[in-house]
Every structure is written in C-alpha cells, then in structure tokens.
Design an enzyme around this catalytic site. Structure first.
Site, PDB file in Angstrom:
ATOM      1  N   GLU A 188     -40.595 -19.385  80.862  1.00  0.00           N
ATOM      2  CA  GLU A 188     -40.833 -20.581  81.677  1.00  0.00           C
ATOM      3  C   GLU A 188     -39.712 -21.607  81.521  1.00  0.00           C
ATOM      4  O   GLU A 188     -39.300 -22.248  82.484  1.00  0.00           O
ATOM      5  CB  GLU A 188     -42.181 -21.230  81.310  1.00  0.00           C
ATOM      6  CG  GLU A 188     -43.408 -20.364  81.576  1.00  0.00           C
ATOM      7  CD  GLU A 188     -43.649 -20.056  83.048  1.00  0.00           C
ATOM      8  OE1 GLU A 188     -42.968 -20.640  83.907  1.00  0.00           O
ATOM      9  OE2 GLU A 188     -44.511 -19.203  83.336  1.00  0.00           O
ATOM     10  N   ARG A 192     -37.428 -22.577  84.793  1.00  0.00           N
ATOM     11  CA  ARG A 192     -37.606 -23.935  85.324  1.00  0.00           C
ATOM     12  C   ARG A 192     -36.496 -24.871  84.873  1.00  0.00           C
ATOM     13  O   ARG A 192     -35.880 -25.565  85.693  1.00  0.00           O
ATOM     14  CB  ARG A 192     -38.953 -24.515  84.889  1.00  0.00           C
ATOM     15  CG  ARG A 192     -40.118 -23.739  85.454  1.00  0.00           C
ATOM     16  CD  ARG A 192     -41.469 -24.316  85.025  1.00  0.00           C
ATOM     17  NE  ARG A 192     -42.482 -23.280  85.099  1.00  0.00           N
ATOM     18  CZ  ARG A 192     -43.664 -23.422  85.663  1.00  0.00           C
ATOM     19  NH1 ARG A 192     -44.038 -24.559  86.179  1.00  0.00           N
ATOM     20  NH2 ARG A 192     -44.521 -22.409  85.692  1.00  0.00           N
ATOM     21  N   ASP A 291     -43.549  -9.340  87.795  1.00  0.00           N
ATOM     22  CA  ASP A 291     -42.832  -9.663  89.031  1.00  0.00           C
ATOM     23  C   ASP A 291     -41.332  -9.906  88.886  1.00  0.00           C
ATOM     24  O   ASP A 291     -40.505  -9.226  89.487  1.00  0.00           O
ATOM     25  CB  ASP A 291     -43.501 -10.862  89.729  1.00  0.00           C
ATOM     26  CG  ASP A 291     -43.791 -12.035  88.770  1.00  0.00           C
ATOM     27  OD1 ASP A 291     -43.463 -11.928  87.576  1.00  0.00           O
ATOM     28  OD2 ASP A 291     -44.346 -13.047  89.230  1.00  0.00           O
ATOM     29  N   GLU A 424     -45.190 -17.763  96.716  1.00  0.00           N
ATOM     30  CA  GLU A 424     -44.596 -16.442  97.004  1.00  0.00           C
ATOM     31  C   GLU A 424     -44.622 -16.043  98.476  1.00  0.00           C
ATOM     32  O   GLU A 424     -43.666 -15.454  98.984  1.00  0.00           O
ATOM     33  CB  GLU A 424     -45.268 -15.358  96.147  1.00  0.00           C
ATOM     34  CG  GLU A 424     -44.932 -15.442  94.666  1.00  0.00           C
ATOM     35  CD  GLU A 424     -45.631 -16.586  93.936  1.00  0.00           C
ATOM     36  OE1 GLU A 424     -46.628 -17.118  94.481  1.00  0.00           O
ATOM     37  OE2 GLU A 424     -45.195 -16.955  92.833  1.00  0.00           O
ATOM     38  N   THR A 508     -36.037 -17.024  90.128  1.00  0.00           N
ATOM     39  CA  THR A 508     -37.447 -16.767  90.407  1.00  0.00           C
ATOM     40  C   THR A 508     -38.264 -18.055  90.534  1.00  0.00           C
ATOM     41  O   THR A 508     -39.415 -18.028  90.948  1.00  0.00           O
ATOM     42  CB  THR A 508     -38.038 -15.821  89.334  1.00  0.00           C
ATOM     43  OG1 THR A 508     -39.299 -15.352  89.762  1.00  0.00           O
ATOM     44  CG2 THR A 508     -38.169 -16.520  87.993  1.00  0.00           C
TER      45      THR A 508
END
Ligand code: DMJ
Length: 552
Positions: A188, A192, A291, A424, A508
C-alpha cells in the site's frame, strides 16, 4: 473696404453659387466627396474587421485558458516541456473533444466532484490519511503519511487545480515526515505514497517530490532483503524490521516460484519470502491480493519501453494470460464472461470487482500480439468489461458490490455487498474507449459516475455503501477515490492526448509514470547494454474504427 472684400472672398467657397456656376468646380467637389466617403467607409470596415479578429482571438484565448484550467495535456502545465512534438500527436482528438459539449460538461462535473472530495478532506482531515465524512474527522489508516493528499497530487495536477496542487505541495515540502514508528504495508505504501510522489514529480518536474519519494522508498527497501528477493509485506518505517503477518508464515509451500514460473502463469497469492514457495491450497485470483502482480508484468514491460531488458516481463505476462483464459467461463442464460478463482484444483464461480481492471489490462496488452491473438484478447476484454458494467447495473443503487457469484441459469448475484468507491471498472472503460473510440464506454462511465453522485455524495465528501442493495452508507472516503476513480472518470471525458498511453503508464493506484525514453541505454541483468527493440508503440485504434461489434 479692402479688409471687407478679402473676408467675403474667403467665405465664397461655401456659397453654392460658387460651384453651380462653374461645372469643373462642381466635378472637383463631387470627386472630393466620393474619395472622402470611401476613406471613411474603408476605415470603418477595417475597424469592424479588426474587432471581429480580436473577438476571435479572445475566444481562442478563453478556450486555451479553459483547456489549461481543465487539465489540458500534462505538458501544457509543465514549464519544462521538452517533447513539444508530442503535443500534436493527437491534435485531431483534442479539438474534437473540445467542441464536444457533452464531454466538456461531463468532465467539468467530474472535476467539481474532485473539488468537493478534496475540499472536504482539506476541511476535516488535512494531512491525515483518510477522511471519515460522516463523523467529519481524519484517520491515519496508513501510519500518518497523508495518504489522501499524496494520492491526490497528480489528479489535482491533471485537472488543472493549480492552487489546490500548490497547497498540497507545500504540505509535502514542510510537513510530510516518514520517520514513523509504524509498521507499514509495503504494497500500500509503495503504490500510494511512492507512486503518488513519483507521478507528481514526473508531471511537475518539482524535485521535492523526488526527494520525498526517495526517502520513503529507502525506508521500504529492507523489506526486499530476503533470501529469495520476494519482499516481506510489512515493515517498520522508522526502524526497518521487515516481517510478515503470522498467518502468512504458516503457509506450507512446495514450489520455488522465483526460479520456476508455473506453466499456466497463475501464481497463488501467498508466497514464502524465504523459500519462494507457495502453498498448494493458496488461492489463485485476479481479484484481491493477486490483481496487481499480473498488471505489473505487463506494465513493467511497457514502462521499460518494451526493450530486450524487460522482455521477460512480457513473456511471463503472456504465459499468465493463457492461465487467465483457462479461468474464463460464461454465465447462463445471458452469456456474461467472467473470471473464476482457483482454490487448489477447483474453480469457484466467483469474481471480485477488483478483477475488473483485467479488461483494461487486456486491451492495453493486446497490441503486443500477432493479429489473430490480439483479436482474441481484445474481444475477451470487451466481453469482460460488459460483465463488469453489469455488476453496477444489476443492483438497485447501480453501484457494484465487492464480489459476485455466478449460478447456472441465474447469471450473477452480489456476494459481499459493500461498495467502497473502487475504480477498476471505470479504469477499464478508459482503456476500452481510448482503443475503440466507441462512445458507449463513455456512456457507461457516465452512468457509474451518476450513481456515485446519487448514492455516495454527502455534504462533507464521498462515502462508500455498506450495502449496494439498500444504499446504506459507510463512513470512509478511500484515498483511491481521488487517486483513481475520479481521475479515470476525468480521463474518460478528456481527449486521449491527456496523459497519452504513448508516454505514460499508470501504476496500480492510477499514478501515471513516464515511460522510459526509448533511446536510453538499458542494462540487462548481466550488466550488458540491451538493444532497444524495433518500435512497438501502443497503437490506439482509429476513433471511428471500433473493433468488432461492441455491446449496446
Ligand atoms: C487500490 O488501492 C489499487 O487499485 C489496488 O491495486 C487495488 N485496490 C485499490 C482500489 O480498489
């Protein structure tokens, strides 16, 4: 006497008799009149023409200012613009979109939504990780790294929200401190914070973002210091101490994936960083926790500009796509294509909304195949995005649940029924729209945006739904709503030249990063200089050239 006669001779020119008695003088007077009239008339039309010209220029100026305010291309805002030729690459589309009032209006609405989300964050949660809009407070769900602020930087920049971007930039420069005794998620924090800062740097050229990105990246790096190179998933930002959750250490694993990529290219979601092996019963999924791995195989190849040095990423991705094909099933009676999950040897008819990034990934990767395979992959991309859109359309709120189950004869039903403002599906719509030019995808995105507006918008920001069937709201504005959902929606109504796929690749978390320039010397693993491959630019299909038949 003499004085009187001279004065009367001066005024004689004004007397009509002076001319009427002498035709030559009359003709002269007529010519003077005509010439003077022409001169005055000509001057007036010149003034009129100039006024019209000035009005036109003013209109153009306003339009350009609007374009600048509304985002324009990233480079329009960047002072240090070195690739001026790129600006005209999609010029036709720029102007087409500019005169498309529907797109412009929609883009403005999305921008207004971003401002609403941002201003709410500024008001109630400034500098904290995320806003809880119902209770109007901030929470530090990521250790107090200003996650929403950092995640929003590039969205603000792309939308041309300069003042907001500048204010956020000042906070990054003066208050963003990574020296936290906090055990952070490596994944994360990377997607981010590192991603957000690098993207802000790539867009603005402002070194402060690069310095901060280096600071946090250095703190994360020890997580990769494992016997296999596979990172731990958590690390203390102040002291290092990488480790995994206890429950991941309990995995019994049999294969060392570092050395032997599975023949179907499908990786289980838990891998032991010490042995490189995965548990045989571990789930294979294109949804939660699986993913981004597949997404990054393709995108590492693109970001490396498809050179020899990154070729193996593409090869692994293609292997995994064969595995993906083996997980595709069709529902009855409506023939929705969906991606199964795999648990050990058996398939489960469950698909996460998270897996709805796959249609976009397939569309993006299809052009690297030969024509026949590209057609197959692209066609699957369209089928899957139709399914994902129906995740939204099939609920009373028109917002998708977290995951769906497929049953014989009954198509799909919501499993976990919350919606946490995920991006998504709209992400995939951007790819499909850009590659086909089919405006249907924009309509679908617009419908999804309206459902967010209707169900998730409150006075103090945007919230998720605890249940997409009832519309009951939760109390969290996820940072990815600003980083991804609103950014992708904005791009869906913008010309394809705004963050062009030829120059940028999205991480992503939807942070665009510059594709490595093709002429750069890239070193392969052995340190030898790699030769760039022949030009293999991603080629969006012509806007009027939509491929095969699109749904609706
Ligand atoms: C984001 O943090 C990223 O898109 C990640 O890859 C998956 N989960 C969320 C959005 O749903």
């Amino acid at each position: 006497m003499a004085r009187r006669s001279s004065s009367s001779s001066r005024w004689r020119y004004l007397h009509p008799a002076y001319y009427l008695k002498r035709p030559k003088r009359l003709a002269f007077l007529f010519i003077v009149f005509v010439v003077a009239t022409f001169a005055v008339w000509d001057r007036q039309s010149l003034v009129r023409e100039h006024e019209a010209e000035i009005a036109k220029l003013e209109e153009q100026l306003n339009r350009l200012q609007d374009q600048l305010r509304n985002g324009g291309t990233s480079k329009q805002l960047r002072e240090d613009s070195t690739h001026t030729t790129d600006k005209v690459t999609h010029n036709d589309n720029v102007w087409e979109s500019e005169i498309d009032p529907v797109n412009n209006q929609r883009r403005e609405k999305v921008k207004e939504a971003m401002l609403h989300a941002w201003n709410s964050y500024v008001k109630y949660a400034w500098g904290q990780d995320e806003l809880q809009p119902q209770t109007k407070n901030g929470v530090n769900s990521f250790g107090g790294l200003g996650a929403t602020l950092v995640d929003s930087l590039d969205t603000l920049y792309i939308m041309g929200l300069k003042d907001e971007f500048q204010k956020a930039r000042e906070w990054v420069a003066t208050s963003l401190d990574f020296n936290k005794d906090y055990v952070a998620s490596v994944f994360e924090t990377t997607i981010r914070v590192v991603g957000g800062l690098l993207s802000a740097y790539d867009l603005s050229g402002d070194k402060i973002f690069l310095e901060k990105a280096k600071d946090i990246a250095d703190r994360l790096l020890p997580a990769w210091d494992t016997p296999t190179g596979i990172p731990y998933n958590r690390i203390n930002l102040a002291h290092g101490n990488p480790h995994n959750h206890g429950w991941t250490g309990a995995e019994n694993v049999i294969r060392q994936l570092q050395k032997t990529y599975p023949s179907d290219g499908l990786l289980p979601i838990y891998i032991n960083p010490h042995s490189g092996a995965a548990a045989s019963y571990s789930t294979v999924t294109f949804g939660a926790m699986g993913d981004s791995f597949y997404e990054y195989l393709l995108k590492a190849w693109i970001q490396g500009n498809k050179t020899e040095a990154v070729k193996h990423y593409r090869e692994m991705w293609e292997t995994s796509m064969e595995g993906l094909l083996s997980l595709i099933r069709k529902s009855t009676p409506s023939s929705f294509s969906y991606i199964c999950e795999k648990n050990g040897g058996s398939l489960s008819n469950k698909m996460d909304e998270l897996a709805c990034f796959v249609p976009g990934m397939l569309a993006l990767g299809s052009s690297g195949y030969g024509p026949e395979k590209a057609e197959e992959i692209f066609s699957l991309s369209k089928e899957l995005v139709w399914t994902c859109y129906n995740f939204y359309q099939s609920t009373p709120t028109k917002l998708a649940g977290e995951n769906y189950y497929f049953h014989d004869g009954q198509d799909m039903s919501v499993g976990t029924s919350w919606n946490i403002l995920r991006p998504e599906t709209v992400e995939s719509l951007v790819y499909l729209w850009r590659f086909t030019g089919n405006k249907t995808y924009q309509e679908w995105g617009w419908n999804i945006f309206q459902a967010f507006e209707k169900n998730s918008r409150i006075d103090s920001g945007y919230v998720g739904l605890k249940d997409v069937n009832t519309g009951v709201k939760d109390n969290m504005m996820q940072s990815f709503f600003l980083a991804e959902t609103l950014k992708y929606l904005y791009l869906l109504f913008s010309p394809p030249s705004v963050i062009s796929f030829d120059e940028w690749v999205f991480n992503t978390e939807a942070h665009p990063l510059k594709i490595t320039p093709r002429n750069d010397k890239v070193e392969n693993k052995e340190g030898a200089e790699a030769k760039p491959q022949s030009k293999a630019v991603i080629r969006p299909f012509g806007r009027k050239q939509g491929r095969i038949s699109d749904h609706n």
